[in-house]
Design an enzyme around this catalytic site. Structure first.
Site, short mmCIF file in Angstrom:
data_model
loop_
_atom_site.label_atom_id
_atom_site.label_comp_id
_atom_site.label_asym_id
_atom_site.label_seq_id
_atom_site.Cartn_x
_atom_site.Cartn_y
_atom_site.Cartn_z
N LEU A 114 23.10 41.90 27.53
CA LEU A 114 23.30 43.34 27.68
C LEU A 114 24.29 43.85 26.62
O LEU A 114 24.02 44.79 25.89
CB LEU A 114 23.82 43.63 29.10
CG LEU A 114 24.30 45.04 29.41
CD1 LEU A 114 23.15 46.03 29.32
CD2 LEU A 114 24.91 45.10 30.82
N PRO A 149 28.00 44.48 20.03
CA PRO A 149 29.31 44.75 19.41
C PRO A 149 29.79 46.18 19.67
O PRO A 149 30.97 46.39 19.93
CB PRO A 149 29.05 44.50 17.91
CG PRO A 149 27.92 43.51 17.89
CD PRO A 149 27.06 43.83 19.08
N GLY A 150 28.89 47.15 19.64
CA GLY A 150 29.29 48.55 19.85
C GLY A 150 29.02 49.07 21.25
O GLY A 150 29.17 50.26 21.52
N GLY A 177 29.90 47.91 25.04
CA GLY A 177 30.48 47.05 26.07
C GLY A 177 30.50 47.80 27.38
O GLY A 177 29.49 47.85 28.09
N ASP A 208 26.06 45.67 39.55
CA ASP A 208 26.53 45.94 40.92
C ASP A 208 26.57 44.66 41.75
O ASP A 208 27.51 44.42 42.51
CB ASP A 208 25.62 46.97 41.62
CG ASP A 208 25.80 48.37 41.06
OD1 ASP A 208 26.86 48.62 40.46
OD2 ASP A 208 24.87 49.18 41.20
N ARG A 218 58.33 18.84 44.59
CA ARG A 218 59.33 19.00 43.53
C ARG A 218 60.70 19.30 44.16
O ARG A 218 60.83 20.23 44.97
CB ARG A 218 58.92 20.17 42.63
CG ARG A 218 59.96 20.61 41.62
CD ARG A 218 60.14 19.61 40.52
NE ARG A 218 61.02 20.13 39.48
CZ ARG A 218 61.48 19.39 38.48
NH1 ARG A 218 61.15 18.10 38.39
NH2 ARG A 218 62.27 19.92 37.56
N GLY A 253 58.63 25.12 34.10
CA GLY A 253 58.18 24.74 32.75
C GLY A 253 56.94 23.86 32.77
O GLY A 253 56.09 23.94 31.88
N GLU A 282 31.66 41.73 33.44
CA GLU A 282 30.85 42.46 34.43
C GLU A 282 31.60 43.73 34.90
O GLU A 282 31.60 44.07 36.08
CB GLU A 282 30.45 41.53 35.57
CG GLU A 282 29.62 40.38 35.01
CD GLU A 282 28.80 39.62 36.00
OE1 GLU A 282 28.39 40.20 37.01
OE2 GLU A 282 28.59 38.43 35.74
N GLU A 310 39.38 48.82 34.58
CA GLU A 310 39.40 50.28 34.35
C GLU A 310 38.05 50.88 34.77
O GLU A 310 38.02 51.93 35.42
CB GLU A 310 39.65 50.58 32.85
CG GLU A 310 41.06 50.28 32.37
CD GLU A 310 41.32 48.79 32.09
OE1 GLU A 310 40.38 47.98 32.20
OE2 GLU A 310 42.47 48.45 31.78
#
Ligand code: FAD
Length: 378
Positions: A125, A128-129, A131, A240, A268, A340, A363, A367
């Site tokens: 789907l 590059p232009g 999304g 969906d 730990r 760490g 998918e 936003e």
């Protein structure tokens, strides 16, 4: 109201969970480092029947609902998120549209092989232009005397390396705007189809993500999936449902985070006692646990809506938005619990943090999900 799986689903969950621990989890670290999905694992997933979970029995599958396919992705993703999305993309992005929009001939041709796992599916789907803006696609399908001629490229195709069959969205009628796109079923070995490059990714590294280039690839007229001009509708319908699968993937990763962080917190020691006795550490574990339960309720509610023919657009968007953001927070907390060591590859939580991020992106980004949810509010 029932918050439990029925006996059959619970049994399946035990089987898949056991398989995930014994088989899928074992090579997860090595697959992440190698960025490879071994054929042997694909065969083992196939032998478990996991590629055909939602395909009707008449086409060789298990004929189960969205609750079952969601559970499978959740269980597998607890062990390896890259393997989870292999199944999710196959099921939601390729099997589903063929089942929902395919002709009987198309179903008979493709579904049995997809149920057995002989043929893996994918969806092309994104471009590059194009999304988030699905309607901005430019990959072209022109109907000529010998069939559909496909020209253009698609990117970010999950399962691109493994897939034998693809659902492709291409522009058939550029002047028609909303009705200018159509869906097609393409076998990936069709002349004129080639893989451009594979993405090198932050996480889910064993899942292949490919660019596909189409150079005068000719498809017969019956490669059209659904009606001409229905492509945008089909694409949105795929997403969906796909969102519920990604929400399940996020739910699985978050549980792996909780499991590892709790285990580490109990063993730990600092200042002469297990770090799990410090309230600051307990708070993180509690927050992850609450997030998981809240996400699970949303995810299985969305699956229930889908299985019961209710409108699941908003429910799926809510589940994906919440579960993915919860998952990233859980992974971040898990790394923090490890201190760490969490930042180093000796422990799996650094992989979980890298894997978690993708759930907020593909998918539909967070936003876009907020837009989908808000659309039904204002
Ligand atoms: C690993 C991976 C696997 C994928 N698998 C597949 C696949 O199998 N098949 C497939 O077709 N695609 C796939 N995708 C594509 C994926 O769905 C898209 O990357 C995603 O939808 C976002 O599109 P984009 O990357 O072009 O970002 P863009 O759309 O360029 O968005 C960039 C940023 O702008 C924001 N934004 C965009 N529009 C708006 C708006 N209207 N309002 C507010 N913010 C906005 C976005 O939320 C984002 O933060 C995959 C991607 C990845 C990384």
């Amino acid at each position: 109201m029932d918050f439990e799986f029925d006996d059959d689903l619970r049994m399946l969950q035990e089987q898949v969970g056991d398989f995930a621990i014994k088989v899928v989890a074992q090579g997860a670290e090595a697959r992440d480092h190698a960025a490879e999905m071994p054929q042997q694992l694909i065969q083992q997933l196939a032998d478990m029947g996991l590629f055909g979970i939602s395909i009707p029995e008449s086409y060789g599958g298990a004929g189960l609902g969205c609750d079952a396919s969601t559970m499978v992705v959740e269980e597998i993703s607890k062990a390896c998120a890259g393997t989870g999305v292999l199944i999710s993309a196959h099921t939601s992005l390729c099997v589903y549209p063929i089942m929902a929009f395919g002709t009987e001939a198309q179903k008979k041709k493709y579904l049995p092989g997809m149920a057995s796992g002989e043929t893996i599916g994918c969806l092309s789907l994104t471009e590059p232009g194009s999304g988030s803006d699905v309607g901005a696609a430019t990959c072209r399908a022109e109907l000529k005397s010998d069939g559909w001629h496909i020209n253009g490229s698609k990117i970010f195709v999950t399962n691109g390396k493994e897939a034998g069959v693809m659902v492709l969205l291409a522009v058939t009628d550029p002047d028609e705007k909303k009705h200018g796109m159509s869906a097609f079923i393409i076998e990936t070995n069709t002349p004129g189809v080639r893989i451009g490059k594979f993405e090198k990714k932050l996480g889910i590294r064993c899942s292949s993500t490919a660019e596909f280039v189409f150079e005068d690839c000719v498809l017969s007229e019956d490669a059209l999936l659904g009606e001409r001009g229905q492509g945008l509708r089909i694409a949105l319908s795929i997403l969906d449902g796909g969102r519920i699968g990604i929400a399940a993937q996020a739910l699985g990763i978050a549980q792996a985070c909780l499991y590892e962080a709790t285990k580490y917190a109990n063993t730990r020691e600092q200042f002469g006692r297990p770090i799990g006795t410090f309230q600051a550490i307990q708070n993180k574990l509690a927050d992850i646990a609450v997030g998981i339960e809240a996400a699970r309720a949303l995810v299985y509610r969305a699956a229930w809506y889908k299985d019961n023919d209710r409108d699941y657009v908003q429910a799926g968007a809510m589940a994906k938005l919440f579960a993915s953001e919860m998952c990233s927070k859980a992974a971040n907390h898990a790394v923090q619990v490890f201190g760490g060591y969490g930042y180093c590859q000796d422990y799996p939580v650094e992989r979980f943090l890298r894997d978690a991020k993708i759930t907020e992106l593909y998918e539909g980004t967070s936003e876009i999900h907020r837009i989908v949810i808000a659309r039904s509010l204002v």
